[in-house]
Motif scaffolding. Structure first.
Motif, PDB file in Angstrom:
ATOM      1  N   UNK A  90      -9.429  10.884  -5.838  1.00 54.97           N
ATOM      2  CA  UNK A  90      -9.342  12.020  -4.760  1.00 54.97           C
ATOM      3  C   UNK A  90      -8.177  11.646  -3.953  1.00 54.97           C
ATOM      4  N   UNK A  91      -7.793  12.186  -2.842  1.00 51.87           N
ATOM      5  CA  UNK A  91      -6.664  12.205  -1.900  1.00 51.87           C
ATOM      6  C   UNK A  91      -6.897  10.833  -1.282  1.00 51.87           C
ATOM      7  N   UNK A  92      -5.629   9.859  -1.366  1.00 55.44           N
ATOM      8  CA  UNK A  92      -5.772   8.833  -0.715  1.00 55.44           C
ATOM      9  C   UNK A  92      -4.715   8.572   0.246  1.00 55.44           C
ATOM     10  N   UNK A  93      -4.738   8.368   1.570  1.00 52.94           N
ATOM     11  CA  UNK A  93      -3.787   8.329   2.440  1.00 52.94           C
ATOM     12  C   UNK A  93      -3.238   6.824   2.466  1.00 52.94           C
ATOM     13  N   UNK A  94      -2.181   6.659   2.167  1.00 49.18           N
ATOM     14  CA  UNK A  94      -1.452   5.419   1.849  1.00 49.18           C
ATOM     15  C   UNK A  94      -1.302   4.396   3.083  1.00 49.18           C
ATOM     16  N   UNK A  95      -1.132   5.054   4.136  1.00 49.85           N
ATOM     17  CA  UNK A  95      -0.850   4.503   5.423  1.00 49.85           C
ATOM     18  C   UNK A  95      -2.272   3.614   5.730  1.00 49.85           C
ATOM     19  N   UNK A  96      -3.326   4.454   5.538  1.00 50.30           N
ATOM     20  CA  UNK A  96      -4.557   3.871   5.817  1.00 50.30           C
ATOM     21  C   UNK A  96      -4.952   2.430   4.997  1.00 50.30           C
ATOM     22  N   UNK A  97      -4.760   2.870   3.699  1.00 53.43           N
ATOM     23  CA  UNK A  97      -4.835   1.712   2.924  1.00 53.43           C
ATOM     24  C   UNK A  97      -4.131   0.371   3.222  1.00 53.43           C
ATOM     25  N   UNK A 132       4.659  10.897   8.903  1.00 51.02           N
ATOM     26  CA  UNK A 132       4.237  12.035   7.835  1.00 51.02           C
ATOM     27  C   UNK A 132       3.139  11.703   6.890  1.00 51.02           C
ATOM     28  N   UNK A 133       2.370  12.766   6.764  1.00 51.85           N
ATOM     29  CA  UNK A 133       1.216  12.490   5.850  1.00 51.85           C
ATOM     30  C   UNK A 133       1.569  12.201   4.278  1.00 51.85           C
ATOM     31  N   UNK A 134       1.332  10.827   4.159  1.00 48.97           N
ATOM     32  CA  UNK A 134       1.878  10.383   2.965  1.00 48.97           C
ATOM     33  C   UNK A 134       0.534  10.305   1.863  1.00 48.97           C
ATOM     34  N   UNK A 135       0.396  10.873   1.076  1.00 46.64           N
ATOM     35  CA  UNK A 135      -0.994  10.844   0.352  1.00 46.64           C
ATOM     36  C   UNK A 135      -0.665  11.056  -1.202  1.00 46.64           C
ATOM     37  N   UNK A 179       4.057 -20.387   3.504  1.00 49.40           N
ATOM     38  CA  UNK A 179       2.733 -21.191   4.038  1.00 49.40           C
ATOM     39  C   UNK A 179       3.266 -21.693   5.305  1.00 49.40           C
ATOM     40  N   UNK A 180       4.578 -21.893   5.770  1.00 46.47           N
ATOM     41  CA  UNK A 180       4.797 -22.223   7.102  1.00 46.47           C
ATOM     42  C   UNK A 180       5.162 -21.086   8.070  1.00 46.47           C
ATOM     43  N   UNK A 181       4.893 -19.909   7.772  1.00 38.95           N
ATOM     44  CA  UNK A 181       4.952 -18.894   8.612  1.00 38.95           C
ATOM     45  C   UNK A 181       6.171 -18.024   8.097  1.00 38.95           C
ATOM     46  N   UNK A 182       6.522 -16.999   8.730  1.00 38.54           N
ATOM     47  CA  UNK A 182       7.639 -16.183   8.352  1.00 38.54           C
ATOM     48  C   UNK A 182       7.520 -14.778   8.868  1.00 38.54           C
ATOM     49  N   UNK A 183       8.173 -13.828   8.263  1.00 40.23           N
ATOM     50  CA  UNK A 183       7.975 -12.330   8.539  1.00 40.23           C
ATOM     51  C   UNK A 183       7.609 -11.659   7.324  1.00 40.23           C
ATOM     52  N   UNK A 184       6.672 -10.721   7.489  1.00 39.08           N
ATOM     53  CA  UNK A 184       6.364 -10.024   6.484  1.00 39.08           C
ATOM     54  C   UNK A 184       6.432  -8.624   7.239  1.00 39.08           C
ATOM     55  N   UNK A 185       7.220  -7.738   6.246  1.00 35.49           N
ATOM     56  CA  UNK A 185       7.291  -6.123   6.657  1.00 35.49           C
ATOM     57  C   UNK A 185       6.906  -5.315   5.854  1.00 35.49           C
ATOM     58  N   UNK A 186       6.022  -4.301   5.887  1.00 36.29           N
ATOM     59  CA  UNK A 186       5.474  -3.387   5.223  1.00 36.29           C
ATOM     60  C   UNK A 186       5.957  -2.181   5.727  1.00 36.29           C
ATOM     61  N   UNK A 187       6.329  -1.412   4.699  1.00 30.58           N
ATOM     62  CA  UNK A 187       7.018   0.041   4.991  1.00 30.58           C
ATOM     63  C   UNK A 187       6.572   0.932   4.067  1.00 30.58           C
ATOM     64  N   UNK A 188       6.661   2.198   4.590  1.00 31.57           N
ATOM     65  CA  UNK A 188       6.127   3.314   3.506  1.00 31.57           C
ATOM     66  C   UNK A 188       7.330   4.400   3.876  1.00 31.57           C
ATOM     67  N   UNK A 189       7.838   5.278   2.784  1.00 32.76           N
ATOM     68  CA  UNK A 189       8.666   6.355   3.211  1.00 32.76           C
ATOM     69  C   UNK A 189       8.703   7.172   1.829  1.00 32.76           C
ATOM     70  N   UNK A 190       9.161   8.471   2.041  1.00 35.99           N
ATOM     71  CA  UNK A 190       9.276   9.494   1.058  1.00 35.99           C
ATOM     72  C   UNK A 190      10.846   9.366   0.720  1.00 35.99           C
TER      73      UNK A 190
END
Length: 519
Positions: free
Chosen positions: A339-346, A372-375, A399-410
């Motif tokens: 079905x329709x899946x909202x990527x941001x919600x996931x 935007x609605x990214x589905x 393991x000793x910490x750092x920076x995690x970036x999670x991005x979505x774009x069209x």
């Protein structure tokens, strides 16, 4: 006086070579008469004798136009006055002055024996033949320009010590860190870092006097892995030694990826067959073990020690069941209800499950999700598993910490891009190309199926997976997913002529994989 002069007579352009001679031998009389003559030779080079040493004029009978020629009594005196000379000929017996003149002559002056005078023997040239030869030369140059200079592959011509003699247009037009154009005697090691590696194709071709092919990898500036095919062709002389080497380099990244994809398909087919066999052989004994353990746990007369042992048996049977599920799902992932899946919600749900431990270790999570609605169209559970695998791998790389970036774009070319970027230690080149292989893992106790399954799920959705990494700088895992508008709804109509598997479960020889009941 310049050592080489160009002048024009009629429509012909001639070059004058200034020479000097040492000694005299009657063997060379005819040639010397030609060299000392005033007539223009019937060729493209005019010879002008400037100086003579160790040969008094009376020993040169019959030679014309000695006026203007300097005579010296010793070789040392000659060497001090030949700055305008190109070539010195030693005409003495056994060329006894040759080595001495080589040491004393100015830089740039060639010193040769008397037999080299044969090169300047007066020869009549046929103008028609010269024209034919010139046409053949033009044709050969045209063929070279067409087949070599216009080729996309890089061609290098090297001597047997690795010095660059020539290169085609693909080499000259390519941007590189070191500019060698116009530099005489440039070593290939200085302009092609690959040539610095021991056992490279150039060294092997020179040592073995045969063609050598190699595949090398390089990490580009954006962290992608690039594959190049290297071929070294030795030019062998009659005595078996290598005179020069033709080096060809071609970007085979796309071809290599296609080949790897075919290999991956073959592996998946083999795993599918193995999964069915393993399921058939393990199902019955595992069902019996789990069932009896469950029944024993319900008995009231068990002491504490027996209960503990039976729980171990039951828990291990459940663990085997999970491993079996992973293998089955990888070989034939459960489709479930699409079905329709909202990527941001996931993504937010996945981060909610994993980020707490990472942030407690000093890590930082940054999200930059497209408003935007990214589905997409697919199974939300499977897509969540892909995101969880990517985020979990990123956290484990820090393991000793750092920076995690999670991005979505069209993107402009209609891809929904999910990027999971960590600042971890990166992935070495020798490991990176195996990461998506089934059962390949660097983790203690890992199954090696996480990234392999992630790649397969994304590709089954019509997308693709890219991984970029640089050692000590981090890794970027990207999912390219087709947006909802470009994916038609799945046809969920059941085929009444066939057997329909239960929704959400991977068929286990026609049955459910949930075969061990809960206690």
């Amino acid at each position: 006086m310049e050592s080489k002069q160009c002048f024009e007579v009629g429509n012909e352009i001639f070059i004058t070579l200034n020479i000097a001679t040492i000694g005299y031998r009657s063997t060379y009389r005819e040639l010397l008469m030609h060299l000392f003559s005033t007539d223009m030779p019937n060729g493209v080079v005019r010879i002008k004798v400037c100086a003579v040493a160790c040969a008094p004029q009376e020993e040169l009978p019959g030679l014309l136009c000695l006026d203007g020629v300097d005579f010296y009594d010793s070789v040392e005196e000659l060497c001090e006055n030949i700055d305008d000379v190109n070539i010195v000929f030693d005409l003495s017996k056994e060329c006894k002055y040759l080595e001495h003149v080589k040491r004393c002559a100015p830089a740039g002056v060639s010193v040769v024996g008397g037999d080299a005078l044969l090169v300047f023997r007066k020869t009549d040239f046929d103008s028609e033949q010269l024209e034919v030869n010139a046409c053949n030369l033009d044709r050969a140059l045209g063929l070279f320009s067409t087949f070599v200079d216009q080729a996309e592959e890089e061609f290098w011509l090297l001597d047997n010590k690795g010095i660059v003699l020539d290169a085609n247009r693909a080499v000259l037009d390519r941007q590189r860190d070191v500019d060698f154009e116009g530099a005489d005697g440039t070593l290939i090691n200085n302009v092609l870092p690959y040539a610095q590696q021991p056992g490279n194709a150039i060294v092997e071709a020179v040592n073995n006097a045969r063609r050598i092919d190699q595949v090398i990898t390089k990490v580009t500036s954006d962290g992608e892995l690039q594959y190049s095919g290297i071929s070294a062709y030795p030019v062998v002389k009659r005595d078996g030694t290598v005179r020069s080497v033709i080096l060809m380099r071609k970007d085979i990244t796309q071809n290599y990826r296609v080949m790897r994809r075919l290999q991956q398909t073959e592996k998946l087919a083999a795993i599918g067959e193995m999964s069915a066999f393993v399921a058939h052989e393990i199902r019955n004994p595992l069902f019996a073990i789990g069932g009896f353990a469950n029944a024993l746990l319900k008995q009231q007369n068990l002491n504490e020690d027996d209960t503990k042992k039976i729980k171990i048996i039951y828990n291990e049977s459940k663990r085997l069941e999970k491993i079996l599920k992973i293998i089955l799902n990888f070989a034939r992932p459960a489709h479930g209800e699409e079905g329709e899946v909202d990527v941001n919600e996931i993504i937010l749900e996945a981060l909610g499950l994993l980020r707490m431990k990472f942030e407690s270790q000093g890590g930082k999570v940054i999200t930059n999700l497209d408003a935007k609605g990214i589905k997409v169209r697919g199974n939300p559970d499977q897509l969540k598993q892909c995101v969880i695998n990517g985020i979990k791998n990123g956290f484990e790389a820090m393991p000793n910490g750092g920076t995690m970036r999670v991005e979505t774009t069209l993107s402009a070319d209609n891809w929904i891009i999910v990027r999971i970027i960590d600042s971890g230690e990166g992935i070495p080149d020798d490991i990176r190309e195996h990461l998506f292989n089934p059962f390949f893992t660097t983790k203690s106790g890992g199954t090696g199926l996480g990234l392999a399954m992630t790649k397969k799920i994304v590709e089954d959705m019509g997308g693709k997976v890219k991984l970029r990494s640089r050692v000590n700088k981090g890794t970027t895992l990207s999912f390219y997913l087709p947006p909802l508008s470009l994916v038609p709804p799945a046809n969920n109509e059941k085929d009444t002529d066939g057997v329909v598997e239960p929704s959400g479960g991977a068929g286990f020889l026609g049955g459910s994989v949930e075969f061990i009941p809960e206690p």
